[in-house]
Each structure stands twice: as C-alpha cells, then as structure tokens.
Write a protein that holds these residues in place. Structure first.
Motif, PDB file in Angstrom:
ATOM      1  N   GLU A 145       0.845  -1.202   0.000  1.00 42.95           N
ATOM      2  CA  GLU A 145       0.000   0.000   0.000  1.00 42.95           C
ATOM      3  C   GLU A 145       0.877   1.248   0.000  1.00 42.95           C
ATOM      4  O   GLU A 145       0.635   2.195  -0.749  1.00 42.95           O
ATOM      5  CB  GLU A 145      -0.914   0.045   1.237  1.00 42.95           C
ATOM      6  N   GLY A 146       1.900   1.212   0.853  1.00 42.00           N
ATOM      7  CA  GLY A 146       2.787   2.380   0.975  1.00 42.00           C
ATOM      8  C   GLY A 146       3.454   2.708  -0.348  1.00 42.00           C
ATOM      9  O   GLY A 146       3.529   3.872  -0.760  1.00 42.00           O
ATOM     10  N   MET A 147       3.934   1.683  -1.044  1.00 44.05           N
ATOM     11  CA  MET A 147       4.606   1.919  -2.328  1.00 44.05           C
ATOM     12  C   MET A 147       3.609   2.457  -3.348  1.00 44.05           C
ATOM     13  O   MET A 147       3.893   3.397  -4.089  1.00 44.05           O
ATOM     14  CB  MET A 147       5.237   0.624  -2.852  1.00 44.05           C
ATOM     15  N   GLY A 148       2.430   1.845  -3.412  1.00 47.28           N
ATOM     16  CA  GLY A 148       1.415   2.267  -4.375  1.00 47.28           C
ATOM     17  C   GLY A 148       1.079   3.745  -4.182  1.00 47.28           C
ATOM     18  O   GLY A 148       1.046   4.520  -5.139  1.00 47.28           O
ATOM     19  N   ARG A 149       0.858   4.121  -2.924  1.00 49.68           N
ATOM     20  CA  ARG A 149       0.542   5.521  -2.611  1.00 49.68           C
ATOM     21  C   ARG A 149       1.672   6.438  -3.029  1.00 49.68           C
ATOM     22  O   ARG A 149       1.464   7.474  -3.650  1.00 49.68           O
ATOM     23  CB  ARG A 149       0.295   5.642  -1.110  1.00 49.68           C
ATOM     24  N   THR A 150       2.883   6.021  -2.672  1.00 52.60           N
ATOM     25  CA  THR A 150       4.048   6.862  -2.982  1.00 52.60           C
ATOM     26  C   THR A 150       4.169   7.103  -4.485  1.00 52.60           C
ATOM     27  O   THR A 150       4.414   8.228  -4.923  1.00 52.60           O
ATOM     28  CB  THR A 150       5.334   6.195  -2.452  1.00 52.60           C
ATOM     29  N   PHE A 151       3.996   6.039  -5.289  1.00 50.45           N
ATOM     30  CA  PHE A 151       4.113   6.195  -6.747  1.00 50.45           C
ATOM     31  C   PHE A 151       3.112   7.233  -7.261  1.00 50.45           C
ATOM     32  O   PHE A 151       3.465   8.134  -8.025  1.00 50.45           O
ATOM     33  CB  PHE A 151       3.842   4.850  -7.454  1.00 50.45           C
ATOM     34  N   VAL A 152       1.848   7.110  -6.839  1.00 56.79           N
ATOM     35  CA  VAL A 152       0.812   8.012  -7.346  1.00 56.79           C
ATOM     36  C   VAL A 152       1.080   9.448  -6.893  1.00 56.79           C
ATOM     37  O   VAL A 152       1.030  10.385  -7.706  1.00 56.79           O
ATOM     38  CB  VAL A 152      -0.585   7.539  -6.891  1.00 56.79           C
ATOM     39  N   ASP A 153       1.405   9.620  -5.627  1.00 52.95           N
ATOM     40  CA  ASP A 153       1.650  10.978  -5.125  1.00 52.95           C
ATOM     41  C   ASP A 153       2.827  11.634  -5.834  1.00 52.95           C
ATOM     42  O   ASP A 153       2.782  12.809  -6.206  1.00 52.95           O
ATOM     43  CB  ASP A 153       1.899  10.940  -3.608  1.00 52.95           C
ATOM     44  N   MET A 154       3.896  10.857  -6.049  1.00 48.34           N
ATOM     45  CA  MET A 154       5.074  11.403  -6.748  1.00 48.34           C
ATOM     46  C   MET A 154       4.685  11.818  -8.162  1.00 48.34           C
ATOM     47  O   MET A 154       5.122  12.849  -8.667  1.00 48.34           O
ATOM     48  CB  MET A 154       6.200  10.363  -6.805  1.00 48.34           C
ATOM     49  N   MET A 155       3.847  10.990  -8.814  1.00 56.49           N
ATOM     50  CA  MET A 155       3.459  11.275 -10.196  1.00 56.49           C
ATOM     51  C   MET A 155       2.653  12.556 -10.277  1.00 56.49           C
ATOM     52  O   MET A 155       2.902  13.416 -11.128  1.00 56.49           O
ATOM     53  CB  MET A 155       2.615  10.108 -10.745  1.00 56.49           C
ATOM     54  N   VAL A 156       1.686  12.694  -9.372  1.00 55.01           N
ATOM     55  CA  VAL A 156       0.844  13.886  -9.397  1.00 55.01           C
ATOM     56  C   VAL A 156       1.703  15.136  -9.162  1.00 55.01           C
ATOM     57  O   VAL A 156       1.538  16.150  -9.834  1.00 55.01           O
ATOM     58  CB  VAL A 156      -0.278  13.765  -8.345  1.00 55.01           C
ATOM     59  N   ARG A 157       2.668  15.017  -8.231  1.00 57.72           N
ATOM     60  CA  ARG A 157       3.560  16.159  -7.980  1.00 57.72           C
ATOM     61  C   ARG A 157       4.425  16.463  -9.201  1.00 57.72           C
ATOM     62  O   ARG A 157       4.590  17.615  -9.592  1.00 57.72           O
ATOM     63  CB  ARG A 157       4.461  15.877  -6.772  1.00 57.72           C
ATOM     64  N   SER A 158       4.970  15.418  -9.840  1.00 56.33           N
ATOM     65  CA  SER A 158       5.886  15.641 -10.969  1.00 56.33           C
ATOM     66  C   SER A 158       5.159  16.152 -12.204  1.00 56.33           C
ATOM     67  O   SER A 158       5.656  17.021 -12.913  1.00 56.33           O
ATOM     68  CB  SER A 158       6.608  14.341 -11.336  1.00 56.33           C
ATOM     69  N   ALA A 159       3.963  15.578 -12.473  1.00 52.38           N
ATOM     70  CA  ALA A 159       3.245  15.949 -13.695  1.00 52.38           C
ATOM     71  C   ALA A 159       2.473  17.238 -13.493  1.00 52.38           C
ATOM     72  O   ALA A 159       2.095  17.902 -14.464  1.00 52.38           O
ATOM     73  CB  ALA A 159       2.304  14.824 -14.111  1.00 52.38           C
ATOM     74  N   GLY A 160       2.184  17.583 -12.226  1.00 54.14           N
ATOM     75  CA  GLY A 160       1.419  18.786 -11.966  1.00 54.14           C
ATOM     76  C   GLY A 160      -0.044  18.620 -12.310  1.00 54.14           C
ATOM     77  O   GLY A 160      -0.809  19.578 -12.317  1.00 54.14           O
ATOM     78  N   THR A 161      -0.449  17.403 -12.606  1.00 54.81           N
ATOM     79  CA  THR A 161      -1.856  17.155 -12.904  1.00 54.81           C
ATOM     80  C   THR A 161      -2.199  15.713 -12.534  1.00 54.81           C
ATOM     81  O   THR A 161      -1.312  14.859 -12.451  1.00 54.81           O
ATOM     82  CB  THR A 161      -2.174  17.360 -14.402  1.00 54.81           C
ATOM     83  N   SER A 162      -3.447  15.450 -12.291  1.00 56.41           N
ATOM     84  CA  SER A 162      -3.858  14.077 -12.005  1.00 56.41           C
ATOM     85  C   SER A 162      -4.871  13.617 -13.046  1.00 56.41           C
ATOM     86  O   SER A 162      -5.594  12.665 -12.845  1.00 56.41           O
ATOM     87  CB  SER A 162      -4.460  13.998 -10.610  1.00 56.41           C
ATOM     88  N   GLU A 163      -4.948  14.355 -14.149  1.00 57.89           N
ATOM     89  CA  GLU A 163      -5.905  13.983 -15.183  1.00 57.89           C
ATOM     90  C   GLU A 163      -5.175  13.547 -16.432  1.00 57.89           C
ATOM     91  O   GLU A 163      -4.213  14.171 -16.849  1.00 57.89           O
ATOM     92  CB  GLU A 163      -6.811  15.183 -15.503  1.00 57.89           C
ATOM     93  N   GLY A 164      -5.661  12.467 -17.033  1.00 54.94           N
ATOM     94  CA  GLY A 164      -5.087  12.027 -18.301  1.00 54.94           C
ATOM     95  C   GLY A 164      -4.565  10.613 -18.250  1.00 54.94           C
ATOM     96  O   GLY A 164      -4.811   9.866 -17.290  1.00 54.94           O
ATOM     97  N   ASP A 165      -3.840  10.246 -19.306  1.00 56.72           N
ATOM     98  CA  ASP A 165      -3.336   8.884 -19.433  1.00 56.72           C
ATOM     99  C   ASP A 165      -1.907   8.768 -18.917  1.00 56.72           C
ATOM    100  O   ASP A 165      -1.055   9.607 -19.227  1.00 56.72           O
ATOM    101  CB  ASP A 165      -3.375   8.445 -20.909  1.00 56.72           C
ATOM    102  N   PHE A 166      -1.653   7.721 -18.162  1.00 60.29           N
ATOM    103  CA  PHE A 166      -0.315   7.478 -17.630  1.00 60.29           C
ATOM    104  C   PHE A 166       0.113   6.060 -17.967  1.00 60.29           C
ATOM    105  O   PHE A 166      -0.662   5.111 -17.824  1.00 60.29           O
ATOM    106  CB  PHE A 166      -0.307   7.695 -16.109  1.00 60.29           C
ATOM    107  N   LEU A 167       1.355   5.932 -18.426  1.00 63.30           N
ATOM    108  CA  LEU A 167       1.896   4.616 -18.796  1.00 63.30           C
ATOM    109  C   LEU A 167       2.616   4.019 -17.588  1.00 63.30           C
ATOM    110  O   LEU A 167       3.258   4.735 -16.814  1.00 63.30           O
ATOM    111  CB  LEU A 167       2.871   4.781 -19.962  1.00 63.30           C
ATOM    112  N   ILE A 168       2.506   2.707 -17.416  1.00 63.94           N
ATOM    113  CA  ILE A 168       3.277   2.026 -16.376  1.00 63.94           C
ATOM    114  C   ILE A 168       4.273   1.091 -17.059  1.00 63.94           C
ATOM    115  O   ILE A 168       3.897   0.308 -17.931  1.00 63.94           O
ATOM    116  CB  ILE A 168       2.361   1.207 -15.437  1.00 63.94           C
ATOM    117  N   VAL A 169       5.534   1.207 -16.696  1.00 60.92           N
ATOM    118  CA  VAL A 169       6.540   0.271 -17.210  1.00 60.92           C
ATOM    119  C   VAL A 169       6.982  -0.616 -16.056  1.00 60.92           C
ATOM    120  O   VAL A 169       7.408  -0.120 -15.008  1.00 60.92           O
ATOM    121  CB  VAL A 169       7.749   1.002 -17.826  1.00 60.92           C
TER     122      VAL A 169
END
Lengths: 334, 318, 338
Positions: C143-167
């Motif tokens: 859970e902790g890792m999952g949360r961290t990934f999403v929060d980091m992404m929202v901070r880096s992209a500056g948005t939480s809307e749209g398509d995101f790729l997972i590698v």
C-alpha cells in the motif's frame, strides 16, 4: 540499392548461371527478404496505428542499427562457413571497456579505441581457437559467450556506469539532418561493400564457405581468411558497444543478453545461406531492419514481451527452411 | 577397419581410466582443501543437482557421435516443465500431465530430427532455431508465470531418497547401463557410429541414415522429457526459465568425456566420467563459497579446453 | 583394471576419511562461539548493484556481531540454482540461511530440508511460503509503495488527469504486480481522472525498457506521465523521453536506485523517485537472523532489535517491516552511495 548487381555476381552459385529468369531472381539471396520486408512493413502499417509515421520508422532504423553493425560482420563469418554466437556477451564486454575508459579519460574516441581493441582481441582468440586450434567455431564461441558473460558479471556486476554526454556522441544526435547511428551503420555498410568487391580476402571467404575442399585444393588460405572474419566480428562488437552505450547512457551487467540470436536471425532472414558461401552485405542489413520492424510491431500491438523469443525462433527456423526449400528447387531445375 | 577399431577401443579404455583417476584426485584435493566437504552422504546428495543434466548428456553423446549437436535441450526442458505444470493447472490429472510432458519432450526431439533430415540442414542451425522457439513457446504458454502446488506424491521423482541415494541418481545409473548396452552391444549403436564416421559410406552400406538420425534426436528429446519431469518434481514448480544454459553444461560433459565433436567416436563410460568431473568441480567450488558467476567461466573454459585437448590428442595418436 | 581402480579408491577414501575426521575434531572443539556463526545470504542474483549493496549492509552487521556472512546466489535469477546453493549451505551446516526468493514455492523443499537439519531460515526482499521460513523482512508495504508512486506522479506531472503509462519488470513479477494493484486502487479513490491504459514490461533490461517506452510514446504522444515500477526501467524510460524531446510534456517517476538516477535528478528530467535502502535490508536481515539464533524473536513484543536501525516493527505474526520508502530528489541524492 544500386549495389544489388554486384552482390549477385559475388555469390558462388554455379547453378544460377544458366537458369530461367525467375530462378535467377530466386537465387539472389536478399531478394525474398526485401520483398518480405516491404510486404511486412505495409501489412503491419495497415493494421497498426502510429506505425507508418516518420518518427516511428526512424526509431525502427535506429534500433536496427545495433543489430546491423554486428550482423554485417557475423555475415562474413557465416559466409566463410563458420559461426559466431558470442556477440551478445562480447558486446557487453566491449561496452564495459568503453564505459570504464570513458569514465577515466573522458571523451569518446579513446574509449572507442579501447572497445575496438577488446573486441578485436576476443575476436582474434575466437578465430585462433576455431581455426588453428581446430575447435569447431560453435563450441569456441558458445564457450566464449558464457566466459565473457561470467567476466562481465564478476567484473561489472556491482558497477554503475553513467555516461557523460561527450562520451555518447556515437549513439545520439544528428549530423547533417541524419541520426549519427544511421550514418555509422551506413558507412560500415559502404566499407564492407568496398571490401567485398575489391579484396581477395572477401572472395576467398565466399569460396571457402561455398566449397571448402575445393578451396583447399586451390590452396586458398582457409585458416587466415576465417581468422580475419572472426577478428572483424570482434571489432564490430567494439563499434556496436560505442553506439549501444551512446544510445542507452548506462550499463547493466546483463545487457545484450540474447543479442547473438537477433544477429543470427538478421543474417539468415536476410538470405545469407547458413551453410556458407552465399549471401551479400545487403542481407544482414535487410534482416536487421526486418527484425526491428517485427519487434516494433509487437510493442505497438501490445504483444507481450514473452512472445519475443517465440517469434525470433520461428523466424530463424522459417528462414532456414525457406533456404532448404529453395535449395531443393534450384537443384531440381539443374 | 578391424585393427583400427581395436586400437580405438584400447584408447577409449585408457581415456576413461585417466578420467577416473582425475576424478578421484579431484575429490581428494577438494576434500583436503575444503573442510567438511568429504562426507559420503553429502556427496551423494549432490547428485540431485546434476542427474537431469547427466541424463541428457547420455542422449547428447549419441547426437554428437552422429556428428550433430543439439543446442535446444535447455529450452526443451523448460517447455517440458511448463507443459507438465500448465496442463496440470488446466485440470489434467498429474500423472497424465507428466506423461504429456515427457511426450512433448519426445516430440520436440522428433521435430529437431525431422527438420534436420528433411531439409538437410545442419543440426546447429535447426537447434539454434528451436533453442529460441521451444523456450519462446514455454514463455508464451506460461506468460512467464510459474505453476506450483503439486500434490505430495509428485515429489517422488526429484525429492525422494532410497537409503542415501537420491532416486534420480539411481535412475541416471540405470540409463547409463541401458545406453552402454545399446551403444556398444547393439546393431543400433554400430549404426550411430557409422553415421558419424562417414554418413555417405553408411548410406551405401545400406544403413537408413535418416532413420538413425531421427531416432537419435527423438531419443535425446525423450531424455529431456524425463529430465524435465525430474526437474519439475525437484523444484516443485514449473516455469519458463528452467534449464537456462543447460545445453552448455551438457555438451561440456560429453566432450570432456572424450566424445569427438565432429562425430564418429565416443563412449558412455567416458561421458559418465565427464558428468562426474564437471559436476563435482562445480559442487566443490560452490561448497567452498566461490561465487556462482565463476561457474559460467569454468564451464566455458572446460568446454573449449575439452574439445581442444581431444583434437590435439587425436592428431597425435593418429 | 576395474578392481585396481576400486582398490585405490577405497584406500584413498580411508585416508581421506581419517584426514577429514581430524580436521572435524579440531573444528568441533571450538563450537558455539560467535565466530562459528555462519549465515548464508542468498540474493535473487548476485551481479546487481541492488543486491551487492545488500551484501555490503550484511557484512557491516556481521562485523558488528562477529558473524561470518557468505554471499552467494545464481547469476540469472534461476530458482534451481538458488535451491542448489541452499542444499550446499545445508551440507556445510551453516547456522542460518537468509534468502531473497526468485519463486515463493520452488525454494520451499530446500528450505524445509535446511530446517530439518537444524538450520534457521528466513527471507528478505522477496518471500517464500510461510511454512518454509520463520520470518520475512519486508522492505515496504505494498500500500505504501502504491501511494508513494501516485503521489510522486501527481507532484511531478502537476496534474492528475489524463493517461499514464506504467513500465514494469515482467508482467508476472509478484512485487511489481502488487504495487500496480495498490497504485491503481489508490488512484481510483483519490484521483478518479487518472487513467492507466497500458502496462508494458521492460524485462529488467535497460534497453528494452527504453525501446518499449519510445515506441509507446510515439504512438501515444498525449500521455501525461510514465511510472517505472522497477529500478532498472527508470533510466531507460527517461532516456526514451529525452530522445523524443518530451521532457516538459511527459513526467517520469518510479522506483529509483540513486546511483542510476543521479544524473537525471540533476538535469531535471526526473524530479522524484523512491526506494528503500538496499544496504539497510541486508543489514536488517542479519540482525533478524541474530534474533532467530538467540531465540529472542518474539512477534508479541511487536518489534525486533536491529542495531543501528533501532527497533523494526512486526506488521504481522511473521513479517517485519524495514520502514517507509525514501524519496530521492536532486537535493538529497548525493547523500547516498549505492
């Protein structure tokens, strides 16, 4: 493609001299694969969104460059009737040499020299064992594949190599509007064409691969010719390592695992006879692009990566059995 | 011909004796250098880790005697293992799944043989292709997943011991005897040597060389099937990356045992010594705490060196 | 000939048995001191900066405790080799075996054999079935890792809307799949407009990770960001984004090994990446083994003493948590040397 005619005349295929038109096209090694490449590209392009764009086609070419560089040399090894399956590990070894030299002295030219030296030395060893040492080349290079990988894992497993931008010039950037990597592969192709047309060595290689006992009777320098082909293969791994590190910027010890299969797939797909003696410099390049097109189409169509080996294996088997069928057709007509 | 084969026989006996001596010295030296290594029970236990490779080495001996090679054995082992695991998962009874696995191994060998004889292609190319193809199918079928959770009785093939002997080692010994009889006491064995010695001459002598080749590759596939069954039982899981690099170990065992890589000569006794020497070398190294990465290097070196020594030795004895 | 070979083998064996007996006796006299504690530490594979760092931590702990830690594992994530190495450690009669498993069930038979021989078994980084080991050192909760990934992404992209790729690594990697599952769950709750149309495998290969990202982004240029959930993929993904000149359009974040991502953090193509300390996990594994050997491991106490790491918490009866994932940025990355 203006070089096609030259490629044809260099094949030692006596059956092809006085056969009807369709058979002489059939006997030109790279023809079927070029047709196949065009069909595959158009076919994939029609069913795949975003495939037939300039950017995507360019990235296919850039990805095929690495395979082409090594395949051009392995092509010569196979032409002379031998095989080299050590290229995956050798590429990794050369990349480590390149990376470490670059980290110490910087720049890109000195590391390139070091990588070439490393590749050439291993190639020389491969060649020496396979010719003067009388160890069949599949054994030598298979053994070397594992030895070199073990060495990279031991020596560089824990190491992290980050390339500075000035050390990445062989894998990035443009020169006169063309990606550097493509220029490198194109120049290598030209050099190989000149070598093939104007050196006795290249003629000997084809003669030896085509009919070893005849070549021996003629007194051709069999061992020396093959030795040089192996050295060339090593040198090209060195060059490919510079391009590889330039493209990727970092190195892991398991890099390029299975690369040797892609190279061999490219060579046989391009139409070089695995029995030796027949093929041209066009073959490995066409084969490499074909492998690139297929792998790219897989990613775009979301085919799982687990299918990659299956497809590579089918391609190799398909290509060699096609070769088998063609041989049967040609000999029947004779 | 007769005198020659006689002298060849004497040479083979000598060679096996030399190899046996090397093996004994090797165990002795390792035991002296590595405290705690010499323990009969432990050494017998170690057979567990190489019995699969040993089984395949027997089939590979025949393949190489005919002048061929089979690079696809590691990949085929993975395919066998995945067949067993996934057909079991799909609801097949485990005994049937096991038989399906052995069947797939046999068919894989037959496929190699058919391709080689029908298209008259060099085994090297065909098995390099199936090397990718078999593992490719294994990965695609399993989607890189592993199957486990086999019933307890399935541990029979790979995890049981009879006294101090792991069952699979006894199995290997049985097959060594069978193969020795087949190769040195049966007509089929003579055909195998004849094909490897001179295929054209063998054909003129009335031997159906294609049938012999087909039989040899199929037999090798069958052994890979058995080895895959033992492997799956030993590891208690089936996955596509089984047997990576196995072909190299197996070929190294065979050539170390004195089988000529270009065909025509080789013995089962020699291969057995090759199996023991190479396996216990690896065993000793790992036991002594040498990193497994060295194993890759050692096997590669032994493979090249084995063939090199063979070639030079033969050149001299001629 | 057969007889003479057998004879020489017998005499040799007798001689050897005697020699070995002497050595064994000499060794037996000094039993049970800390120097005799040998711990077999088995990584998924040996030649990887992550596992080499874990070994470094383990050796540090061993030095503090006066133990010997022996680090050995397969070269290619092969379960059969891991099982063989466990068997060899059993024959050596080591005190404890700590393993990061390539397969949860395949190692169980070997670990049970070790247990039957009186050897303590535990897992770190990647677990096996619970009945084959006493305790598992978990690096971070899923859970902790999952949360961290999403929060980091929202901070880096500056948005939480749209398509995101997972590698990812391979489509079946258990850790990665759990992270992706938790990440999607968390995103669905917090950021309903965040879509994950594709999960691509980079097969733990830098070049492959780069190529799949390159091909995907070319076909889908509207993608807002890429989350790389395995350490090897992150640099590859960034290289792809850089080659396409999309650094300002496509944000990248994910799992990051500091030495691999330092340059990208510095040049701004990567803003944040997360990881636990591999040194600490190796260090912690040895302290867990110590508690196991001393018999002081007690889930009821809620924690276990781990040297410089302080007390590590039990998050279940048989799982100990290393801590929260650490987020690297351009400002703190230089403090880490792995």
């Amino acid at each position: 493609m203006s070089l096609d005619a030259g490629s044809e005349t260099r094949t030692v295929d006596f059956a092809a001299d006085d056969v009807p038109q369709w058979r002489s096209i059939l006997s030109w090694p790279a023809a079927p694969s070029i047709i196949f490449l065009v069909v595959a590209t158009l076919g994939v392009g029609m069913v795949t969104d975003g495939f037939l764009t300039i950017a995507n086609l360019r990235s296919i070419l850039e990805q095929a460059v690495l395979i082409s560089i090594v395949a051009l040399a392995v092509n010569q090894v196979i032409l002379s009737g031998e095989i080299d399956v050590s290229t995956g590990s050798l590429l990794a070894v050369c990349a480590f040499v390149f990376g470490n030299t670059a980290n110490v002295v910087g720049g890109a030219w000195l590391p390139l020299l070091a990588a070439l030296a490393a590749g050439g030395t291993v190639g020389l060893l491969n060649g020496f064992l396979s010719t003067y040492g009388r160890v069949p080349s599949i054994i030598t290079t298979l053994g070397m594949l594992f030895i070199l990988r073990g060495a990279v894992l031991l020596g560089g497993g824990a190491q992290v190599l980050n390339m500075a931008p000035e050390s990445r010039i062989f894998g990035q950037g443009m020169l006169a509007g063309v990606p550097v990597t493509i220029l490198i592969a194109a120049s290598l192709f030209l050099v190989m064409e000149i070598v093939s047309r104007h050196t006795i060595w290249a003629r000997n290689a084809i003669a030896i691969g085509g009919n070893e006992s005849a070549a021996r009777t003629l007194g051709l320098p069999i061992r020396k010719t093959r030795l040089i082909a192996f050295v060339l293969s090593g040198l090209c791994c060195g060059l490919a390592a510079a391009v590889f590190l330039g493209q990727i910027g970092q190195l892991q010890a398991t890099a390029a695992t299975g690369f040797e299969l892609k190279v061999i797939a490219a060579v046989v797909l391009g139409g070089t006879s695995i029995r030796g003696g027949k093929g041209s410099n066009v073959s490995p390049v066409v084969g490499a692009v074909l492998v690139g097109v297929i792998l790219n189409a897989m990613t775009l169509n979301r085919v799982p990566g687990t299918y990659e080996l299956l497809i590579l294996g089918s391609l190799i088997l398909g290509a060699v059995s096609f070769e088998g069928v063609r041989q049967k057709l040609l000999t029947r007509g004779h | 011909m007769n005198a020659r084969s006689l002298s060849m026989d004497r040479f083979r006996v000598n060679r096996s004796m030399v190899l046996a001596l090397i093996f004994i010295i090797q165990i002795a030296v390792t035991s002296l250098l590595v405290p705690g290594y010499f323990d009969i029970r432990g050494l017998l236990d170690a057979t567990r880790s190489f019995s699969e490779a040993g089984l395949i080495a027997l089939g590979m001996t025949l393949v190489i005697i005919t002048g061929g090679i089979d690079l696809s054995v590691g990949a085929l082992l993975a395919l066998v293992s995945v067949t067993i695991g996934f057909s079991y998962q799909a609801g097949l009874p485990l005994w049937a799944a096991s038989m399906a696995g052995v069947g797939v191994g046999t068919l894989g060998g037959l496929f190699n043989g058919a391709f080689i004889t029908y298209f008259r292609l060099h085994p090297l190319v065909v098995t390099l292709g199936t090397f990718a193809l078999f593992r490719g199918i294994a990965y695609a079928v399993s989607d890189a997943n592993a199957v486990s959770g086999f019933p307890d009785w399935f541990s029979l093939f790979g995890q049981t011991t009879l006294g101090w002997f792991p069952l699979q080692f006894l199995f290997l010994c049985l097959f060594v005897v069978i193969f020795w009889v087949v190769l040195s006491r049966c007509a089929f064995g003579r055909y195998v040597y004849a094909v490897g010695h001179n295929e054209v001459a063998a054909r003129f002598a009335g031997i159906s060389t294609n049938s012999v080749l087909l039989a040899v590759y199929t037999l090798n596939g069958f052994l890979v099937g058995l080895a895959g069954l033992i492997y799956t039982s030993r590891i208690a899981s089936a996955r596509g990356n089984a047997g990576l690099g196995l072909e190299l170990t197996v070929i190294a065992m065979v050539v170390l045992g004195g089988t000529k890589i270009t065909g025509g000569s080789g013995t089962i006794v020699g291969t057995m010594m090759g199996i023991l020497i190479l396996s216990y070398l690896q065993d000793g190294l790992t036991f002594a705490g040498v990193r497994a990465d060295w194993g890759l290097i050692f096997i590669g070196v032994f493979l090249i060196l084995g063939v090199f020594v063979n070639q030079v030795f033969r050149e001299r004895s001629r | 000939m057969h007889r003479s070979t057998a004879m020489s083998f017998k005499t040799r064996r007798a001689f050897l048995a005697a020699a070995v007996a002497i050595i064994a006796l000499a060794g037996g006299a000094m039993k049970a001191s800390a120097e005799d504690v040998v711990i077999g530490l088995i990584p998924k594979f040996t030649s990887d900066p992550y596992f080499v760092a874990a070994d470094k931590g383990a050796q540090e702990a061993a030095k503090e405790l006066g133990y010997t830690v022996e680090f050995n594992g397969p070269v290619d994530a092969n379960v059969a080799t891991q099982s063989d190495i466990i068997d060899k450690f059993v024959r050596r009669r080591v005190t404890a075996i700590a393993v990061s498993a390539n397969d949860p069930t395949a190692l169980a038979p070997a670990l049970k054999r070790a247990r039957d021989a009186g050897i303590k078994t535990l897992t770190w980084d990647a677990d096996v079935t619970p009945d084959a080991r006493s305790v598992f050192l978990n690096q971070a909760t899923f859970e902790g890792m999952g949360r961290t990934f999403v929060d980091m992404m929202v901070r880096s992209a500056g948005t939480s809307e749209g398509d995101f790729l997972i590698v990812t690594a391979v489509l079946t990697s258990p850790n990665q799949n759990r992270w992706i599952e938790e990440l999607k769950k968390y995103a669905a709750e917090r950021y309903p407009k965040m879509n994950f149309p594709a999960i691509l495998p980079g097969d733990e290969d830098l070049e492959k990770s780069k190529n799949v990202t390159l091909n995907y982004l070319q076909a889908n240029p509207e993608t807002k960001g890429v989350i790389a959930v395995t350490g090897i993929a992150t640099p590859g993904v960034i290289e792809a984004v850089k080659q396409l000149d999309m650094v300002d359009k496509v944000a990248v974040t994910g799992l990051g090994v500091p030495s691999l991502i330092r340059t990208y953090l510095k040049d701004g193509s990567l803003k944040e990446a997360a990881l636990w300390s591999p040194i600490d996990i190796g260090y912690g594994a040895i302290y867990l083994a110590k508690a196991e050997i001393d018999g002081t491991l007690d889930p009821k106490s809620g924690s276990v003493d781990a040297g410089r790491l302080g007390k590590l918490k039990f998050i279940s009866d048989d799982t100990v948590l290393l801590g929260d994932p650490f987020i690297f940025t351009k400002d703190n990355v230089d403090q880490f040397d792995f």
